[in-house]
Scaffold this motif. Structure first.
Motif, PDB file in Angstrom:
ATOM      1  N   VAL A 265       0.848  -1.193   0.000  1.00 55.60           N
ATOM      2  CA  VAL A 265       0.000   0.000   0.000  1.00 55.60           C
ATOM      3  C   VAL A 265       0.885   1.245   0.000  1.00 55.60           C
ATOM      4  CG1 VAL A 265      -1.694   1.324   1.315  1.00 55.60           C
ATOM      5  CG2 VAL A 265      -1.902  -1.167   1.163  1.00 55.60           C
ATOM      6  N   GLY A 266       0.549   2.205  -0.874  1.00 55.50           N
ATOM      7  CA  GLY A 266       1.328   3.430  -0.980  1.00 55.50           C
ATOM      8  C   GLY A 266       2.380   3.397  -2.075  1.00 55.50           C
ATOM      9  N   TYR A 267       2.522   2.245  -2.742  1.00 55.27           N
ATOM     10  CA  TYR A 267       3.537   2.098  -3.789  1.00 55.27           C
ATOM     11  C   TYR A 267       2.953   2.225  -5.198  1.00 55.27           C
ATOM     12  CZ  TYR A 267       7.051   0.438  -0.444  1.00 55.27           C
ATOM     13  OH  TYR A 267       7.955   0.345   0.584  1.00 55.27           O
ATOM     14  N   GLU A 268       1.680   2.520  -5.315  1.00 55.16           N
ATOM     15  CA  GLU A 268       0.997   2.474  -6.608  1.00 55.16           C
ATOM     16  C   GLU A 268       1.681   3.319  -7.676  1.00 55.16           C
ATOM     17  OE1 GLU A 268      -3.508   3.184  -8.462  1.00 55.16           O
ATOM     18  OE2 GLU A 268      -3.145   3.310  -6.300  1.00 55.16           O
ATOM     19  N   ASN A 269       2.189   4.495  -7.312  1.00 51.45           N
ATOM     20  CA  ASN A 269       2.757   5.411  -8.301  1.00 51.45           C
ATOM     21  C   ASN A 269       4.283   5.364  -8.380  1.00 51.45           C
ATOM     22  OD1 ASN A 269       0.202   6.510  -9.093  1.00 51.45           O
ATOM     23  ND2 ASN A 269       0.167   7.630  -7.146  1.00 51.45           N
ATOM     24  N   LYS A 270       4.890   4.451  -7.657  1.00 48.87           N
ATOM     25  CA  LYS A 270       6.348   4.313  -7.721  1.00 48.87           C
ATOM     26  C   LYS A 270       6.753   3.556  -8.984  1.00 48.87           C
ATOM     27  CE  LYS A 270       7.773   4.476  -2.864  1.00 48.87           C
ATOM     28  NZ  LYS A 270       8.765   5.546  -3.070  1.00 48.87           N
ATOM     29  N   GLY A 271       7.926   3.864  -9.511  1.00 49.75           N
ATOM     30  CA  GLY A 271       8.463   3.098 -10.623  1.00 49.75           C
ATOM     31  C   GLY A 271       8.965   1.751 -10.131  1.00 49.75           C
ATOM     32  N   VAL A 272       8.774   0.704 -10.918  1.00 51.26           N
ATOM     33  CA  VAL A 272       9.179  -0.628 -10.452  1.00 51.26           C
ATOM     34  C   VAL A 272      10.693  -0.744 -10.304  1.00 51.26           C
ATOM     35  CG1 VAL A 272       7.148  -1.852 -11.298  1.00 51.26           C
ATOM     36  CG2 VAL A 272       9.106  -1.542 -12.814  1.00 51.26           C
ATOM     37  N   MET A 273      11.446   0.081 -11.040  1.00 50.71           N
ATOM     38  CA  MET A 273      12.895   0.013 -10.940  1.00 50.71           C
ATOM     39  C   MET A 273      13.412   0.663  -9.656  1.00 50.71           C
ATOM     40  SD  MET A 273      13.186  -1.747 -13.539  1.00 50.71           S
ATOM     41  CE  MET A 273      14.958  -2.004 -13.444  1.00 50.71           C
ATOM     42  N   GLU A 274      12.537   1.348  -8.932  1.00 51.23           N
ATOM     43  CA  GLU A 274      12.909   1.921  -7.635  1.00 51.23           C
ATOM     44  C   GLU A 274      12.783   0.897  -6.511  1.00 51.23           C
ATOM     45  OE1 GLU A 274      10.949   5.682  -6.724  1.00 51.23           O
ATOM     46  OE2 GLU A 274      10.273   5.773  -8.805  1.00 51.23           O
ATOM     47  N   LEU A 275      12.191  -0.252  -6.803  1.00 51.78           N
ATOM     48  CA  LEU A 275      11.881  -1.233  -5.774  1.00 51.78           C
ATOM     49  C   LEU A 275      13.018  -2.227  -5.577  1.00 51.78           C
ATOM     50  CD1 LEU A 275       8.203  -2.118  -6.771  1.00 51.78           C
ATOM     51  CD2 LEU A 275       9.011  -0.239  -5.336  1.00 51.78           C
ATOM     52  N   SER A 276      13.033  -2.846  -4.408  1.00 49.39           N
ATOM     53  CA  SER A 276      13.968  -3.941  -4.147  1.00 49.39           C
ATOM     54  C   SER A 276      13.513  -5.187  -4.903  1.00 49.39           C
ATOM     55  CB  SER A 276      14.008  -4.244  -2.648  1.00 49.39           C
ATOM     56  OG  SER A 276      12.761  -4.787  -2.226  1.00 49.39           O
ATOM     57  N   GLY A 277      14.380  -6.194  -4.952  1.00 50.19           N
ATOM     58  CA  GLY A 277      14.014  -7.436  -5.625  1.00 50.19           C
ATOM     59  C   GLY A 277      12.795  -8.091  -5.010  1.00 50.19           C
ATOM     60  N   GLY A 278      12.716  -8.071  -3.686  1.00 48.77           N
ATOM     61  CA  GLY A 278      11.566  -8.662  -3.014  1.00 48.77           C
ATOM     62  C   GLY A 278      10.275  -7.923  -3.311  1.00 48.77           C
ATOM     63  N   GLN A 279      10.358  -6.592  -3.390  1.00 46.13           N
ATOM     64  CA  GLN A 279       9.169  -5.797  -3.714  1.00 46.13           C
ATOM     65  C   GLN A 279       8.740  -6.016  -5.163  1.00 46.13           C
ATOM     66  OE1 GLN A 279      10.857  -2.023  -2.572  1.00 46.13           O
ATOM     67  NE2 GLN A 279       9.777  -1.994  -0.610  1.00 46.13           N
ATOM     68  N   GLN A 280       9.704  -6.126  -6.075  1.00 42.42           N
ATOM     69  CA  GLN A 280       9.365  -6.426  -7.469  1.00 42.42           C
ATOM     70  C   GLN A 280       8.668  -7.778  -7.572  1.00 42.42           C
ATOM     71  OE1 GLN A 280      12.928  -6.111  -9.823  1.00 42.42           O
ATOM     72  NE2 GLN A 280      13.028  -3.889  -9.658  1.00 42.42           N
ATOM     73  N   GLN A 281       9.133  -8.731  -6.783  1.00 41.40           N
ATOM     74  CA  GLN A 281       8.498 -10.048  -6.766  1.00 41.40           C
ATOM     75  C   GLN A 281       7.033  -9.928  -6.349  1.00 41.40           C
ATOM     76  OE1 GLN A 281       7.798 -13.119  -7.563  1.00 41.40           O
ATOM     77  NE2 GLN A 281       9.598 -14.127  -6.698  1.00 41.40           N
ATOM     78  N   ARG A 282       6.758  -9.104  -5.348  1.00 41.02           N
ATOM     79  CA  ARG A 282       5.379  -8.925  -4.885  1.00 41.02           C
ATOM     80  C   ARG A 282       4.509  -8.270  -5.954  1.00 41.02           C
ATOM     81  NH1 ARG A 282       5.859  -6.973   1.455  1.00 41.02           N
ATOM     82  NH2 ARG A 282       7.346  -8.570   2.116  1.00 41.02           N
ATOM     83  N   VAL A 283       5.076  -7.326  -6.698  1.00 42.65           N
ATOM     84  CA  VAL A 283       4.326  -6.698  -7.789  1.00 42.65           C
ATOM     85  C   VAL A 283       3.981  -7.742  -8.852  1.00 42.65           C
ATOM     86  CG1 VAL A 283       4.384  -4.967  -9.632  1.00 42.65           C
ATOM     87  CG2 VAL A 283       5.351  -4.430  -7.391  1.00 42.65           C
TER      88      VAL A 283
END
Length: 240
Positions: free
Chosen positions: A124-142
């Motif tokens: 929650v709160g990550y909707e407008n973030k770029g996926v390349m800004e995320l960690s590997g674990g967060q990208q996995q969740r997306v």
């Protein structure tokens, strides 16, 4: 049965059959760990179930319908590839909504589902973030959220934990196990890591040269492996 049923499935590339006359059933609310060495036919099987590869023979039944020759986009399968397959130029929310948009869903309904999926994967709160800004674990969740947003009849994951570090893997694996328990659909997770089979594996299928050699729980396979190869595949290299 409801779920996934493969009947006498033969598939491969050109005239070369990689998998011959495979029979396999995965019931709803069941996670099957498909394990084997590189080149054993695991990814070929996933691509055939997805419709990327057309089978040479046999049939694929999903949720009571024959999807053997149905187009990939009409099979209603959620898929997480090894590299996650996220669109780097799209924000998190737009990545999750991609499959919904391709189905012609209204924008407002897309947003409702995206918000629900962000809650589901705790982003929650990550909707407008770029996926390349995320960690590997967060990208996995997306990637998990995008695959599940379309309410699939089947969930396929190809080496989903292979691209993240060990510390992150611990958290993501536990999140995935919680998520799997909440789904009432068949799940196939491909891996070559014994730890994944041990952690997730209520049911583990060992594939070798396009053949499922043995199926059982991790503990059953360790105790009664049909061949030395199967026992070696499931045993830590530090253990004799």
């Amino acid at each position: 049965m409801e779920g996934l049923v493969l009947q006498n499935l033969t598939t491969g590339y050109g005239d070369r059959a990689v998998i011959k006359n495979l029979n396999l059933e995965v019931a709803s609310n069941t996670t099957l760990i498909l394990m084997g060495l590189s080149g054993s036919g695991k990814t070929t099987l996933l691509k055939t179930i997805l419709g990327i590869i057309e089978p040479m023979g046999g049939s694929i039944l999903l949720a009571g319908r024959n999807i053997t020759f149905v187009a990939t986009e009409n099979r209603n399968i959620g898929y997480v590839p090894q590299n996650y397959g996220l669109f780097p130029h799209l924000a998190v929310g737009d990545n999750i909504a991609y499959g919904l948009r391709m189905r012609g869903m209204a924008w407002e309904e897309q947003r409702i589902i995206v918000r629900r999926m962000l809650e589901f994967v705790e982003l929650v709160g990550y909707e407008n973030k770029g996926v390349m800004e995320l960690s590997g674990g967060q990208q996995q969740r997306v990637a998990l959220a995008r695959a599940l947003a379309v309410k699939p009849d089947l969930f396929l994951l190809d080496e989903p934990l292979s691209n993240i570090d060990q510390a992150t893997k611990y958290d993501v694996a536990h999140d995935m196990k919680r998520l799997f328990a909440s789904l009432n659909i068949p799940i196939i997770l491909v891996t070559h890591q014994y730890e994944d089979a041990q952690f997730f594996g209520a049911r583990v299928a060992i594939m070798l040269d396009g053949v499922v050699e043995q199926i059982g729980s991790y503990n059953e396979l360790i105790l009664s492996a049909k061949t030395p190869f199967i026992k070696k595949l499931l045993t830590p290299f530090t253990q004799e």
